[in-house]
Design an enzyme around this catalytic site. Sequence first.
Site, PDB file in Angstrom:
ATOM      1  N   TYR A   1       0.771  -1.034  -0.010  1.00 52.09           N
ATOM      2  CA  TYR A   1      -0.102  -0.014   0.216  1.00 52.09           C
ATOM      3  C   TYR A   1       0.973   1.289  -0.012  1.00 52.09           C
ATOM      4  O   TYR A   1       1.841   1.367   0.763  1.00 52.09           O
ATOM      5  CB  TYR A   1      -0.948  -0.086   1.179  1.00 52.09           C
ATOM      6  CG  TYR A   1      -1.654   1.133   1.407  1.00 52.09           C
ATOM      7  CD1 TYR A   1      -2.921   1.265   0.644  1.00 52.09           C
ATOM      8  CD2 TYR A   1      -1.550   2.049   2.328  1.00 52.09           C
ATOM      9  CE1 TYR A   1      -3.851   2.167   0.851  1.00 52.09           C
ATOM     10  CE2 TYR A   1      -2.210   3.193   2.622  1.00 52.09           C
ATOM     11  CZ  TYR A   1      -3.405   3.510   1.760  1.00 52.09           C
ATOM     12  OH  TYR A   1      -4.228   4.484   2.165  1.00 52.09           O
TER      13      TYR A   1
ATOM     14  N   ASP B   1       9.100   2.870  -0.496  1.00 48.06           N
ATOM     15  CA  ASP B   1       8.129   3.608   0.125  1.00 48.06           C
ATOM     16  C   ASP B   1       8.681   3.207   1.554  1.00 48.06           C
ATOM     17  O   ASP B   1       8.464   2.099   1.992  1.00 48.06           O
ATOM     18  CB  ASP B   1       7.077   2.971  -0.344  1.00 48.06           C
ATOM     19  CG  ASP B   1       5.879   3.619   0.790  1.00 48.06           C
ATOM     20  OD1 ASP B   1       6.138   4.224   1.803  1.00 48.06           O
ATOM     21  OD2 ASP B   1       4.569   3.305   0.457  1.00 48.06           O
TER      22      ASP B   1
ATOM     23  N   LYS C   1       5.229   9.742   8.595  1.00 50.09           N
ATOM     24  CA  LYS C   1       4.946   9.202   9.758  1.00 50.09           C
ATOM     25  C   LYS C   1       6.046   9.649  10.852  1.00 50.09           C
ATOM     26  O   LYS C   1       6.144  10.782  11.432  1.00 50.09           O
ATOM     27  CB  LYS C   1       5.022   7.708   9.736  1.00 50.09           C
ATOM     28  CG  LYS C   1       3.824   7.236   8.957  1.00 50.09           C
ATOM     29  CD  LYS C   1       3.404   5.791   9.172  1.00 50.09           C
ATOM     30  CE  LYS C   1       2.496   5.337   8.231  1.00 50.09           C
ATOM     31  NZ  LYS C   1       1.075   5.368   8.546  1.00 50.09           N
TER      32      LYS C   1
HETATM   33  N1  HOZ Z   1      -3.335   3.833   6.232  1.00 52.13           N
HETATM   34  C1  HOZ Z   1      -3.459   3.581   7.583  1.00 52.13           C
HETATM   35  C2  HOZ Z   1      -3.090   2.189   8.001  1.00 52.13           C
HETATM   36  N2  HOZ Z   1      -2.039   1.523   7.412  1.00 52.13           N
HETATM   37  C3  HOZ Z   1      -4.449   3.927   8.534  1.00 52.13           C
HETATM   38  C4  HOZ Z   1      -4.226   5.492   8.932  1.00 52.13           C
HETATM   39  C5  HOZ Z   1      -5.515   5.854   9.753  1.00 52.13           C
HETATM   40  O1  HOZ Z   1      -6.554   5.417   9.764  1.00 52.13           O
HETATM   41  O2  HOZ Z   1      -5.092   6.922  10.493  1.00 52.13           O
END
Ligand code: HOZ
Length: 429
Positions: A145, A240, A268
């Site tokens: 992802y 990534d 992050k």
């Molecule tokens: N895309 C995030 C998990 N891999 C979720 C981010 C969120 O909901 O804060």
Amino acid sequence: MLSMDKSKEIFITAKEYIPGGVNSPVRAFKAVGMDPLFIKKTKGSKIYDLDGNSFIDYVCSWGPLILGHAHPQVVQAICQAAELGTSYGAPCEGEVELARMICEAIPSIDKVRMVNSGTEATMSAVRLARAYTGRNAILKFAGCYHGHGDSFLIKAGSGLLTAGVPNSPGVPAAIAEQTLVANYNDIDSVTKIFAQAGSDIAAVIVEPVAGNMGLVLPEPGFLQALREITEQYGALMIFDEVISGFRFCYGGYQNILGITPDLTALGKIIGGGLPVGAYGGKREIMSMIAPEGDVYQAGTLSGNPLAMAAGIASLKLLQAKNFYSSLEITTSRLTNGLKTILADHGLNYQINQSGSLFCLFFTNVQVADYVAVLSCDTEKYAEFFRALLQKGIYFPPSQFELCFVSSAHLPQDIEKTLAEIDKVLDEIY
Ligand code: HOZ
């Protein structure tokens, strides 16, 4: 039973005004069959909901909070920056300082551009790769992802894996066609695609440690082979490292691997819990970005002074001696305990761990790729999640997300977590 009445009540209102009541799908707890908790405050290893319940948190805001919640020095840096104004829309020293720290920590990055999220970083990196190579196609891996950019919502992980949605409406077919999909840890699948379409591929984008289909580690040689094949065909390699950047060492996972990607996406941890992304790489590629070059990319809040201050404060704290080794020791104490408890219950569930990340897969199959991930018993995971939540332990609300351990997780947190997991497995098996 814990009372969650206040969370339930506000969720009803939330659904009136916000799609699904949340601003990011996984948070809705759909995959675990309950309503989400609304969080009132956090500190260290704990989160506190509106009903006054407290939980030991293994989500840690999905990765940024390697220092735990509301670390005093990070909060202080944000407050001090806020006193001087919350957004300038003009350059500031913090941007230069954080950029310098990133370039010094990750040797493949000569120059870096700050953006506001990991999604923005990966989307921008792909645009740049297309401009640099003059090619349109990209290659990604099933279950990886890279945020919600159009090019990435094809066999994606995270919330899309949870929902079983292989694709998203709204992604034009013409864009989806430009995304080729190979299997993680399967270099033959990559070789085949390059043999057919190698001269059209602008870039391969990969999470060096796959963290959005649970945790799947790269097998020895896989990423090196990927580096070789991209070089052979003149395609760029984009790492990534939105999750893995500064998670395993002071730098990227690429520092550990000794691999030099052409471009890297970050997010992050470099924002210390504020909204930040960044992409960087080789000087000659990065110099194509406007205003130095003509690849356009911009952002009102990019390089925001509060976010830069939080990022700088966090990275400084990560430089402490033995920071990463002690975090790994804490995490291994938990995963080793978990293995013993599983064995005591006669369960052969898989645990993948690297550094301070781990995932408990509800499957007996060794998990090294997307197909193995799909063999998990998601219903049983949901039952486990709900029972554990009742005991004050907050695991990710989906089988396909990671557990994050922070430096704020204390030995007593780990002991309590193990004791409660033991009880929960007694209850559900
Ligand atoms: N895309 C995030 C998990 N891999 C979720 C981010 C969120 O909901 O804060």
